[in-house]
Design an enzyme around this catalytic site. Structure first.
Site, PDB file in Angstrom:
ATOM      1  N   GLU A 125       0.845  -1.187   0.000  1.00 12.03           N
ATOM      2  CA  GLU A 125       0.000   0.000   0.000  1.00 12.03           C
ATOM      3  C   GLU A 125       0.884   1.242   0.000  1.00 12.03           C
ATOM      4  O   GLU A 125       1.879   1.276   0.724  1.00 12.03           O
ATOM      5  CB  GLU A 125      -0.919   0.053   1.233  1.00 12.03           C
ATOM      6  N   GLY A 265       3.274   1.796  10.706  1.00 15.87           N
ATOM      7  CA  GLY A 265       3.135   1.140  12.002  1.00 15.87           C
ATOM      8  C   GLY A 265       2.737  -0.313  11.811  1.00 15.87           C
ATOM      9  O   GLY A 265       3.248  -1.213  12.475  1.00 15.87           O
ATOM     10  N   ALA A 266       1.803  -0.528  10.882  1.00 13.19           N
ATOM     11  CA  ALA A 266       1.321  -1.875  10.593  1.00 13.19           C
ATOM     12  C   ALA A 266       0.554  -1.833   9.282  1.00 13.19           C
ATOM     13  O   ALA A 266       0.177  -0.766   8.813  1.00 13.19           O
ATOM     14  CB  ALA A 266       0.399  -2.356  11.710  1.00 13.19           C
ATOM     15  N   MET A 267       0.337  -3.011   8.706  1.00 11.32           N
ATOM     16  CA  MET A 267      -0.336  -3.072   7.403  1.00 11.32           C
ATOM     17  C   MET A 267      -1.284  -4.264   7.349  1.00 11.32           C
ATOM     18  O   MET A 267      -0.896  -5.389   7.673  1.00 11.32           O
ATOM     19  CB  MET A 267       0.720  -3.163   6.292  1.00 11.32           C
ATOM     20  N   GLU A 302      -5.976  -2.841  12.451  1.00 11.14           N
ATOM     21  CA  GLU A 302      -5.663  -3.649  11.262  1.00 11.14           C
ATOM     22  C   GLU A 302      -6.692  -4.754  11.049  1.00 11.14           C
ATOM     23  O   GLU A 302      -7.020  -5.097   9.910  1.00 11.14           O
ATOM     24  CB  GLU A 302      -4.257  -4.249  11.353  1.00 11.14           C
ATOM     25  N   GLU A 324      -9.424   4.089   6.184  1.00 10.36           N
ATOM     26  CA  GLU A 324      -8.663   4.520   7.360  1.00 10.36           C
ATOM     27  C   GLU A 324      -9.526   5.203   8.425  1.00 10.36           C
ATOM     28  O   GLU A 324      -9.329   4.986   9.617  1.00 10.36           O
ATOM     29  CB  GLU A 324      -7.497   5.408   6.930  1.00 10.36           C
TER      30      GLU A 324
HETATM   31  N1  BES Z   1      -3.183   0.816   5.861  1.00  8.89           N
HETATM   32  C1  BES Z   1      -2.360   1.374   6.862  1.00  8.89           C
HETATM   33  C2  BES Z   1      -0.890   1.238   6.603  1.00  8.89           C
HETATM   34  C3  BES Z   1      -0.365   2.218   5.604  1.00  8.89           C
HETATM   35  C4  BES Z   1      -0.298   3.537   5.899  1.00  8.89           C
HETATM   36  C5  BES Z   1       0.085   1.812   4.384  1.00  8.89           C
HETATM   37  C6  BES Z   1       0.178   4.428   4.975  1.00  8.89           C
HETATM   38  C7  BES Z   1       0.557   2.694   3.440  1.00  8.89           C
HETATM   39  C8  BES Z   1       0.606   4.015   3.749  1.00  8.89           C
HETATM   40  C9  BES Z   1      -2.642   0.760   8.223  1.00  8.89           C
HETATM   41  O1  BES Z   1      -3.917   0.238   8.358  1.00  8.89           O
HETATM   42  C10 BES Z   1      -2.517   1.861   9.226  1.00  8.89           C
HETATM   43  O2  BES Z   1      -3.336   2.720   9.230  1.00  8.89           O
HETATM   44  N2  BES Z   1      -1.479   1.827  10.051  1.00  8.89           N
HETATM   45  C11 BES Z   1      -1.205   2.878  11.006  1.00  8.89           C
HETATM   46  C12 BES Z   1      -1.383   2.400  12.398  1.00  8.89           C
HETATM   47  C13 BES Z   1      -2.793   2.528  12.827  1.00  8.89           C
HETATM   48  C14 BES Z   1      -3.045   1.904  14.156  1.00  8.89           C
HETATM   49  C15 BES Z   1      -3.258   3.959  12.896  1.00  8.89           C
HETATM   50  C16 BES Z   1       0.208   3.306  10.802  1.00  8.89           C
HETATM   51  O3  BES Z   1       0.949   2.578  10.190  1.00  8.89           O
HETATM   52  O4  BES Z   1       0.564   4.401  11.244  1.00  8.89           O
HETATM   53 ZN    ZN Z   2      -5.420   1.615   8.576  1.00  9.70          ZN
END
Ligand code: BES
Ligand code: ZN
Length: 842
Positions: A125, A265-267, A302, A324
């Site tokens: 992503e 942070g995570a995916m 997630e 999101e």
């Molecule tokens: N889908 C996102 C990860 C992501 C963010 C991929 C930006 C590509 C670009 C994931 O679900 C996400 O939102 N992760 C957050 C943590 C969350 C608990 C708010 C992150 O990585 O900051």
């Molecule tokens: Zn997210």
């Protein structure tokens, strides 16, 4: 710029074969994509970036096979296959052989280091699947994926589904074939190859298989004991969501994998969710209550995506907030159920809602739904608008429609669009059908317009009215923007959908801080609310809201800062963590504004006055069986009081550091995890070379990522410029993983002594930083802390720099940052004398 692929070529299925080389850092690949052509064509264009295509062939049945030549378009990140004759309408297969690099940029197919070895892993992503295999890399080009990985015999492979066949050859290679995925988007695929260990538990009662799902948590060797908390939270979350959405999780496995090097942070990759180690692993000896809460929140987020995002996906990135914003809202529902002691919905107000307010007060904010085309624009909207404002408007709607209609509407929406794509309109439609309320009409301006309202309570004679207008961070922004938007605002049981409304009450507005509005009361009205605070008559959310509005109104020039400072003093007996958390955020902002002024010591004295009572009440030692939020409050109160210079607190921190740091004899008196941040930060803030050396030594020797994060942050807090420079150099040294560099730099940025050093450092290392992070998730952090500058000359300097070094990936962030600096400068000019006089009297 819009760069969509042509609509007459549709992928249905990909058979992908990949062979990563974990020593040479490259990979070989082969894929066969089943396509449907809806008109004859000589060309097929798909996405591809930094991939070397060796051959391409169009195959139709057994009779036809045509070789094509390839043309790359580097800027559009596409490859076009051009065939010698026109391909006929209908089905066919495109067979491609290619190779690529396992990069170290934490995007696409990349490598991550554990010990002296490397694993291969993916982060696709938003638009980086095209870096692993040529593909139709848009969220609505859903297809089925059959993945086969060829891997070294000592490693394991993880992908979205379960492995179905494993073959081993004489040369020590394994071939792992995975079951076909559901119909899904490219950005949700994942391939991970390395040495792992795992723990597991079935999702539902009974054994695995037969429609049951196995939940597994993978770590690098030696860490699986730290996976227990995550496994437990994951199983509970999944049960909660299956029940809440009334749709079973469709895959036989849900894997969660801790990756040592990770951009975000995570995916939420479907069935193969990847995390930083710090957002997944819990070490009972080292993790704090705050770490635990964050891990739980990230998992809940997630896993919510497994429905919102994976099962039903946004039509295009314009509707990113459906992913999101939703996950950021729903995670609170799950956590509230699993950890009621977190009081998480109240925390929402000082986390998501506060973040939404802050960014959305800028003229340079953007609507929740925003047009985006190229990858740079897409990556930039993963911001507090898509996440926090998205979550905040959903919470408002949730309360307005009632929890049941809201939930039923979501179920309806998910079932209607499962395995497909949807837009914001589709969601409103489903909620409308279930609730019978005009959801689309009410929500329109919340998602299609920038900003949010300020409600003024206005008294003229005997009449009292509420009047709405858009809220801006500063009078300058307001002047420049001339916005006339009217929002439909649910407020104290009514719907205010006009510019003004009669109001006869005298209690607090926006009870529970449910709506995304701020309120400006007449002086007497506010005084009566203030006395309600003192009498303990308002709930925590409302006490918090009053404080927030009061400070934000000061910043925006609607009321004097001294009024907010005065109000804050009536919170001295406050005992709720969340209220303190908001107050702390607000005072920190002011602290930053005043840090370089000559009367700053007086502000510190004020800070000590505000925090001394609560810090004394909390004390240094945990009480047995105390509330989770009290543990958080203790750390906060002690640190703030120490930060504002209370010597007793600083000495205690230094004492504990001496006794507890691993360098002391036998490491006696280990520091309790909840207090480590406080201790390290205060030791650094009042320390010299010796302390710097100890903290850096600890950083280097530490393997736990949460502890590393704490130590890294403390390195930004020294007062000596020489040491801060060393911290900056350390941040880009070989001892710090790329994923952790920006955290240290941001910490120096946030320190008033380090501000200018950090900025000079960024300018000096610009090429390297851009090379490492541009296009990635956290790149905007290189700039955003500059919003703490307070002088117009600072803004000019940044403007000049970006003119010379164009940065499309952070264009909006830069505009936002400059706007903040101008707002700060104006705020300081306007209220400096008043604040100085006020502080003279405290
Ligand atoms: N889908 C996102 C990860 C992501 C963010 C991929 C930006 C590509 C670009 C994931 O679900 C996400 O939102 N992760 C957050 C943590 C969350 C608990 C708010 C992150 O990585 O900051
Ligand atoms: Zn997210």
């Amino acid at each position: 710029m819009t760069v969509r692929l042509p609509a007459h070529v549709k992928p249905e299925r990909y058979e992908i074969f990949l062979k990563p080389d974990l020593i040479g850092f490259s990979f070989e690949g082969e894929e066969t994509i089943s396509l449907v052509l809806s008109k004859p064509t000589k060309e097929i264009t798909l996405h591809s970036a930094e991939i070397d295509i060796k051959s391409a062939e169009w195959i139709k049945g057994s009779q036809e096979s045509i070789g094509g030549r390839v043309e790359y378009n580097k800027k559009a990140e596409t490859a076009t296959f051009i065939f010698p004759k026109s391909l006929k309408t209908g089905k066919g297969e495109l067979k491609i052989k290619f190779s690529g690099i396992l990069n170290d940029k934490m995007r696409g197919f990349y490598r991550s280091k554990y010990g002296e070895k490397h694993m291969a892993t993916t982060q696709f992503e938003s638009t980086d699947a095209r870096r692993a295999f040529p593909s139709f890399d848009e969220p609505n080009q859903k297809a089925i994926f059959d993945v086969t990985l060829m891997i070294p015999g000592n490693t394991v492979a993880i992908s979205n589904t379960v492995e179905s066949v494993v073959k081993e050859d004489e040369a020590g290679w394994k071939v792992v074939k995975f079951a076909p995925t559901p119909k899904m988007s490219t950005y949700l695929l994942a391939f991970i190859v390395g040495e792992f260990e795992y723990i597991e538990a079935p999702l539902r009662q009974g054994s695995a298989g037969q429609g049951n799902t196995m939940v597994r948590v993978f770590t690098t060797p030696g860490k699986k004991d730290q996976a227990k908390f995550a496994l437990d939270v994951a199983v509970k979350c999944m049960k909660y969501y299956e029940d809440y959405f009334d749709i079973k999780y469709p895959l036989p496995v849900l894997d969660m994998i801790a990756i040592p090097d990770f951009a975000a942070g995570a995916m939420e990759n479907w069935g193969a969710v990847t995390y930083r180690e710090s957002t997944l692993l819990i070490d009972e000896e080292k993790s704090s209550s705050a770490n635990k809460q964050w891990v739980a929140m990230v998992i809940a987020h997630e896993l919510a995506h497994q429905w919102f995002g994976n099962l039903v996906t946004m039509e295009w990135w314009t509707h990113l907030w459906l992913n999101e914003g939703f996950a950021s809202f729903i995670e609170y529902l799950a956590i509230d159920e699993i950890f009621p002691e977190y009081d998480i919905w109240t925390q929402f107000i000082s986390t998501e809602l506060a973040d939404a307010f802050s960014l959305d007060a800028l003229k340079n904010t953007h609507p929740i739904e925003v047009e985006v085309g190229d990858p740079a624009e897409i990556s930039e909207i993963f911001d507090r608008i898509s996440y926090s404002k998205g979550a905040s408007v959903l919470r408002m709607l949730w309360k307005y429609l009632g929890e049941k209609d809201f939930r039923d509407g979501l179920r309806h929406y998910l079932k209607r669009h499962q395995y497909g794509n949807a837009s914001t309109e589709d969601l409103w439609k489903a909620l409308e059908e279930v609730s019978g309320k005009p959801v689309g009409k009410i929500m329109a301006n919340w998602t299609s317009k920038s900003g949010h309202p300020l409600i003024r309570v206005q008294r003229t004679g005997n009449r009292q009215q509420l009047i709405q207008e858009r809220f801006f961070i500063s009078p300058i922004s307001k002047r420049e923007s001339k916005d006339n938007t009217i929002w439909s605002i649910p407020i104290n049981g009514k719907l205010m959908d006009k510019k003004s409304m009669e109001w006869t009450g005298n209690g607090k507005l926006n009870l529970g801080e449910v709506s995304l509005v701020r309120v400006d009361y007449p002086h007497q009205y506010l005084k009566s609310l203030e006395s309600q605070v003192k009498l303990g008559k308002l709930g925590a959310s409302d006490r918090l809201g009053l404080i927030r509005d009061s400070f934000d109104l000061a910043q925006s020039g609607n009321s004097p800062t001294t009024l907010a400072l005065e109000l804050a003093k009536s919170y001295i007996n406050e005992t709720d963590y969340i209220v303190w958390s908001e107050l702390t955020g607000q005072l920190s902002q002011l602290d930053n504004l005043l840090a370089l002024e000559d009367f700053y010591p007086k502000f510190q004295a004020y800070g000590r006055e505000v925090y001394s009572k609560i810090a004394a009440k909390m004390g240094w030692d945990k009480r047995s069986g105390e509330k989770h939020t009290d543990s958080l409050l203790r750390a906060m109160a002690l640190y703030q009081l120490g930060k504002y210079g209370e010597l007793g607190i600083i000495r205690e921190a230094q004492e504990r550091f001496k006794k507890g740091s691993p360098r002391s004899a036998g490491g006696a008196g280990r520091i309790e995890p909840d207090l480590r941040g406080v201790v390290y930060n205060l030791v650094a803030g009042n320390g010299g070379q010796k302390e710097w050396n100890s903290l850096v030594k600890m950083y280097k020797e530490e393997d736990n990522q949460q502890e590393k994060d704490r130590l890294g942050r403390s390195l930004g807090l020294f007062k000596s410029k020489t040491l801060l420079k060393r911290s900056l150099e350390f941040a880009i040294s070989k001892d710090v993983r790329f994923q952790n560099t920006l955290g240290i730099i941001v910490s120096v940025w946030g320190n008033s002594e380090g501000r200018y050093l950090a900025w000079e450092f960024i300018k000096k290392n610009w090429k390297m930083l851009k090379e490492r992070y541009a296009g990635g998730h956290y790149f905007t952090r290189v700039f955003s802390p500059a919003g703490e500058f307070t002088k117009v000359s600072d803004a000019k300097d940044i403007e000049e720099f970006v003119k010379k070094n164009p940065t499309p990936e952070a264009e909006r962030t830069i505009a936002q940052t400059l706007e903040r600096i101008y707002a700060n400068s104006e705020w300081l000019k306007r209220d400096k004398e008043g604040i100085k006089r006020f502080l003279g009297k405290v």
